[in-house]
Design a protein around this motif. Structure first.
Motif, PDB file in Angstrom:
ATOM      1  N   THR A   1     -45.307 -18.491  -4.966  1.00  0.00           N
ATOM      2  CA  THR A   1     -44.611 -17.257  -4.736  1.00  0.00           C
ATOM      3  C   THR A   1     -45.333 -16.115  -4.338  1.00  0.00           C
ATOM      4  O   THR A   1     -44.986 -15.247  -4.563  1.00  0.00           O
ATOM      5  N   SER A   2     -46.583 -16.426  -4.166  1.00  0.00           N
ATOM      6  CA  SER A   2     -47.705 -15.433  -4.035  1.00  0.00           C
ATOM      7  C   SER A   2     -47.708 -14.890  -2.596  1.00  0.00           C
ATOM      8  O   SER A   2     -48.406 -13.970  -2.178  1.00  0.00           O
ATOM      9  N   TYR A   3     -47.202 -15.552  -1.908  1.00  0.00           N
ATOM     10  CA  TYR A   3     -47.091 -15.349  -0.238  1.00  0.00           C
ATOM     11  C   TYR A   3     -48.410 -15.381   0.211  1.00  0.00           C
ATOM     12  O   TYR A   3     -48.825 -14.370   1.222  1.00  0.00           O
ATOM     13  N   GLY A   4     -49.274 -16.200  -0.049  1.00  0.00           N
ATOM     14  CA  GLY A   4     -50.481 -16.564   0.571  1.00  0.00           C
ATOM     15  C   GLY A   4     -51.445 -15.560   0.437  1.00  0.00           C
ATOM     16  O   GLY A   4     -52.166 -15.119   1.028  1.00  0.00           O
ATOM     17  N   PHE A   5     -52.026 -15.300  -1.004  1.00  0.00           N
ATOM     18  CA  PHE A   5     -53.218 -14.647  -1.354  1.00  0.00           C
ATOM     19  C   PHE A   5     -54.186 -15.298  -0.623  1.00  0.00           C
ATOM     20  O   PHE A   5     -54.700 -16.536  -0.728  1.00  0.00           O
ATOM     21  N   ARG A   6     -55.337 -14.607   0.029  1.00  0.00           N
ATOM     22  CA  ARG A   6     -56.234 -15.075   0.796  1.00  0.00           C
ATOM     23  C   ARG A   6     -57.582 -14.770   0.021  1.00  0.00           C
ATOM     24  O   ARG A   6     -58.816 -15.175   0.616  1.00  0.00           O
ATOM     25  N   THR A   7     -57.621 -13.933  -0.960  1.00  0.00           N
ATOM     26  CA  THR A   7     -58.999 -13.640  -1.565  1.00  0.00           C
ATOM     27  C   THR A   7     -58.974 -14.351  -2.879  1.00  0.00           C
ATOM     28  O   THR A   7     -57.985 -14.338  -3.727  1.00  0.00           O
ATOM     29  N   PRO A   8     -60.164 -14.961  -3.557  1.00  0.00           N
ATOM     30  CA  PRO A   8     -60.242 -15.397  -4.836  1.00  0.00           C
ATOM     31  C   PRO A   8     -59.695 -14.209  -5.752  1.00  0.00           C
ATOM     32  O   PRO A   8     -59.290 -14.560  -6.806  1.00  0.00           O
ATOM     33  N   LYS A   9     -60.333 -12.959  -5.550  1.00  0.00           N
ATOM     34  CA  LYS A   9     -59.988 -11.747  -6.573  1.00  0.00           C
ATOM     35  C   LYS A   9     -58.571 -11.788  -6.710  1.00  0.00           C
ATOM     36  O   LYS A   9     -58.125 -11.701  -7.693  1.00  0.00           O
ATOM     37  N   ALA A  10     -57.528 -11.727  -5.636  1.00  0.00           N
ATOM     38  CA  ALA A  10     -56.441 -11.547  -5.756  1.00  0.00           C
ATOM     39  C   ALA A  10     -55.606 -12.652  -6.633  1.00  0.00           C
ATOM     40  O   ALA A  10     -54.852 -12.464  -7.468  1.00  0.00           O
ATOM     41  N   ILE A  11     -56.119 -14.094  -6.144  1.00  0.00           N
ATOM     42  CA  ILE A  11     -55.369 -15.226  -6.925  1.00  0.00           C
ATOM     43  C   ILE A  11     -55.978 -15.244  -8.123  1.00  0.00           C
ATOM     44  O   ILE A  11     -54.943 -15.565  -9.322  1.00  0.00           O
ATOM     45  N   LYS A  12     -57.037 -14.799  -8.715  1.00  0.00           N
ATOM     46  CA  LYS A  12     -57.551 -14.815  -9.938  1.00  0.00           C
ATOM     47  C   LYS A  12     -56.692 -13.681 -10.950  1.00  0.00           C
ATOM     48  O   LYS A  12     -56.329 -13.965 -12.016  1.00  0.00           O
ATOM     49  N   ILE A  13     -56.378 -12.649 -10.451  1.00  0.00           N
ATOM     50  CA  ILE A  13     -55.836 -11.588 -11.065  1.00  0.00           C
ATOM     51  C   ILE A  13     -54.380 -11.895 -11.174  1.00  0.00           C
ATOM     52  O   ILE A  13     -53.956 -11.582 -12.464  1.00  0.00           O
ATOM     53  N   MET A  14     -53.768 -12.486 -10.069  1.00  0.00           N
ATOM     54  CA  MET A  14     -52.627 -12.968 -10.299  1.00  0.00           C
ATOM     55  C   MET A  14     -52.167 -13.977 -11.421  1.00  0.00           C
ATOM     56  O   MET A  14     -51.294 -14.017 -12.275  1.00  0.00           O
ATOM     57  N   LEU A  15     -53.100 -15.038 -11.682  1.00  0.00           N
ATOM     58  CA  LEU A  15     -52.946 -16.061 -12.533  1.00  0.00           C
ATOM     59  C   LEU A  15     -53.233 -15.521 -13.910  1.00  0.00           C
ATOM     60  O   LEU A  15     -52.762 -15.814 -14.837  1.00  0.00           O
ATOM     61  N   TYR A  16     -54.322 -14.471 -14.331  1.00  0.00           N
ATOM     62  CA  TYR A  16     -54.521 -14.126 -15.356  1.00  0.00           C
ATOM     63  C   TYR A  16     -53.316 -13.266 -16.170  1.00  0.00           C
ATOM     64  O   TYR A  16     -53.025 -13.303 -17.168  1.00  0.00           O
ATOM     65  N   HIS A  17     -52.559 -12.648 -14.936  1.00  0.00           N
ATOM     66  CA  HIS A  17     -51.667 -11.602 -15.450  1.00  0.00           C
ATOM     67  C   HIS A  17     -50.376 -12.695 -15.689  1.00  0.00           C
ATOM     68  O   HIS A  17     -49.570 -12.087 -16.863  1.00  0.00           O
ATOM     69  N   LYS A  18     -50.054 -13.713 -15.149  1.00  0.00           N
ATOM     70  CA  LYS A  18     -49.044 -14.466 -15.473  1.00  0.00           C
ATOM     71  C   LYS A  18     -49.049 -15.587 -16.409  1.00  0.00           C
ATOM     72  O   LYS A  18     -48.194 -15.690 -17.256  1.00  0.00           O
ATOM     73  N   LEU A  19     -50.472 -16.200 -16.719  1.00  0.00           N
ATOM     74  CA  LEU A  19     -50.283 -17.224 -17.612  1.00  0.00           C
ATOM     75  C   LEU A  19     -51.750 -16.902 -18.530  1.00  0.00           C
ATOM     76  O   LEU A  19     -51.546 -17.666 -19.545  1.00  0.00           O
ATOM     77  N   GLY A  20     -52.034 -15.544 -18.556  1.00  0.00           N
ATOM     78  CA  GLY A  20     -53.096 -15.280 -19.576  1.00  0.00           C
ATOM     79  C   GLY A  20     -52.650 -14.987 -20.977  1.00  0.00           C
ATOM     80  O   GLY A  20     -53.504 -14.693 -21.821  1.00  0.00           O
ATOM     81  N   ALA A  21     -51.414 -14.628 -21.066  1.00  0.00           N
ATOM     82  CA  ALA A  21     -50.799 -14.095 -22.432  1.00  0.00           C
ATOM     83  C   ALA A  21     -51.685 -12.830 -22.817  1.00  0.00           C
ATOM     84  O   ALA A  21     -52.191 -12.717 -23.782  1.00  0.00           O
ATOM     85  N   LEU A  22     -51.875 -11.816 -21.686  1.00  0.00           N
ATOM     86  CA  LEU A  22     -52.865 -10.734 -22.150  1.00  0.00           C
ATOM     87  C   LEU A  22     -52.022  -9.878 -23.022  1.00  0.00           C
ATOM     88  O   LEU A  22     -50.704  -9.528 -22.707  1.00  0.00           O
ATOM     89  N   PRO A  23     -52.706  -9.117 -23.944  1.00  0.00           N
ATOM     90  CA  PRO A  23     -52.183  -7.961 -24.634  1.00  0.00           C
ATOM     91  C   PRO A  23     -51.807  -6.641 -23.748  1.00  0.00           C
ATOM     92  O   PRO A  23     -52.426  -6.642 -22.821  1.00  0.00           O
TER      93      PRO A  23
END
Length: 428
Positions: A397-419
């Motif tokens: 559902t990320s519509y093809g993030f092309r940079t590692p930075k964007a994909i990392k930020i998205m994954l941390y945000h959705k799966l990282g259980a961040l405070p």
């Protein structure tokens, strides 16, 4: 209306040292800002409190005014579905310690044209929807959504609680052509989250996690669930010496499925050469052989029943795979090891080279596979597969993030259980 709106804002977004002075609705034809021409816009003017000095943006200390800059616009959380903007002309202050600097604005995020509240609002919605949908729904730019999520991730990662972590899951994922990510999860009971994402799947990739995690915490790790990728096994043995390394049963099943698919493809090609122009019995049988029996559709179950009446290499490989499922049902590791040895002997006599390759692999990694019995009651060994499924859904559902930075930020945000910070008011 102004009084009611002012009362509402003072309750949900109080501004110490500043006053909500006026508000107005601009008709759609006169609306300003990117993508806002289709709707009316609420504009709210702020001014500094007359009896208070501004605070230096560098040291946060009060300082006298120096001059006033042109009016700036800051996008706020939509009110009644209408894009909402704060308007304020910032002062520059003559700070004794820092010199001439713009005053501290409690609602602002540096030079960004969004308020802190709106940024956290966007970040919260970005957990549920794609960034593109969020930008369209709340009439802002994709860049604003990205920067808001990045802000939330940076804030949360800086305050991540790493105490009590005793079980890790290590895996890699293919996210675009020729590109892999190494993932490290926490898989303790009661806390399953993504801890670390790094590019590639080499030894140096996983080593970066242990450098970030620290030697003291690494020494406290009791269980690490991973696949059979040798670079990972080497790093885990070196940096988590006290951990019990368990090979993930889902990866073993995946390798068996790959072997069965290889046998099926080879046999299908051979049958087509023997009987050209006729329909081969193995046509459209792939998922019948790869799925678990309980997950087959009605048509697939009928197809599998037909296939089982033939003496085919593919069926022999399928039956060997299904027989190995008994291994995971043993209670005693000793009996499980005996079953494994007998199964491997049977496979080595099967003359099915892809399956023989699996048997050799299992023999080489037998101690790590048997560790599964020591850990199955202690950690959630299926958590890695569950988190990977969520991760793949997020990437789709990320519509093809092309940079590692964007994909990392998205994954941390959705799966990282961040405070997240304690805000004055949560808008969603």
């Amino acid at each position: 209306m102004h009084l009611a709106l002012k009362t509402l804002l003072n309750r949900v977004e109080p501004m110490k040292g500043f006053v909500y002075e006026w508000s107005r609705i601009r008709p759609a034809s006169k609306a300003r800002g990117r993508g806002l021409a289709a709707m009316p816009t609420i504009e709210i003017g702020l001014r500094a409190h007359e009896s208070r000095q501004g605070h230096c943006s560098q040291c946060q200390q009060p300082a006298p005014g120096y001059d006033t800059l042109p009016e700036r616009r800051f996008q706020f959380v939509p009110l009644w579905g209408m894009p909402t903007w704060f308007l304020y002309a910032p002062r520059r202050l003559a700070c004794d310690a820092c010199g001439i600097h713009v005053e501290y604005l409690p609602w602002a995020l540096g030079k960004r044209p969004v308020t802190q509240s709106f940024a956290w609002f966007l970040a919260s919605w970005a957990k549920l929807l794609s960034w593109q949908v969020v930008s369209r729904r709340f009439q802002t730019s994709w860049e604003s959504v990205f920067r808001s999520v990045e802000m939330a991730v940076i804030w949360g990662r800086e305050r991540l609680d790493l105490t009590g972590i005793s079980a890790l899951g290590v895996d890699e994922i293919y996210w675009k052509k020729g590109k892999f990510l190494t993932l490290v999860y926490q898989i303790n009971e009661g806390m399953k989250r993504l801890l670390f994402v790094v590019e590639d799947r080499q030894e140096k990739s996983l080593r970066q996690f242990f450098v970030w995690f620290g030697k003291e915490r690494s020494a406290l790790i009791e269980f690490v669930c991973s696949d059979m990728w040798k670079p990972y096994l080497n790093v885990i043995a070196r940096h988590a010496p006290n951990a019990l390394n368990i090979l993930d049963r889902y990866h073993i099943a995946a390798k068996m499925n790959k072997a069965i698919d290889e046998v099926r493809a080879q046999e299908t090609r051979a049958l087509k050469r023997l009987t050209p122009g006729t329909k081969v019995i193995l046509t459209r049988s792939r998922w019948c052989l790869l799925k678990r029996p309980e997950n087959l559709t009605e048509n697939q179950a009928i197809k599998l029943k037909d296939l089982l009446s033939y003496n085919l290499k593919s069926i022999r490989a399928y039956l060997l795979k299904e027989e190995f499922q008994m291994f995971w049902e043993y209670v005693s590791p000793a009996w499980a090891e005996k079953f494994m040895d007998q199964w491997c002997k049977k496979v080595m006599r099967s003359r099915l080279e892809p399956m023989k390759k699996i048997a050799r692999m299992i023999r080489v990694h037998k101690p790590l596979i048997l560790n599964w019995f020591a850990a199955r009651d202690e950690v959630s060994l299926g958590a890695v597969e569950g988190l990977n499924n969520k991760l793949k859904a997020s990437i789709r559902t990320s519509y093809g993030f092309r940079t590692p930075k964007a994909i990392k930020i998205m994954l941390y945000h959705k799966l990282g259980a961040l405070p997240e910070p304690e805000l004055t008011h949560r808008f969603c």
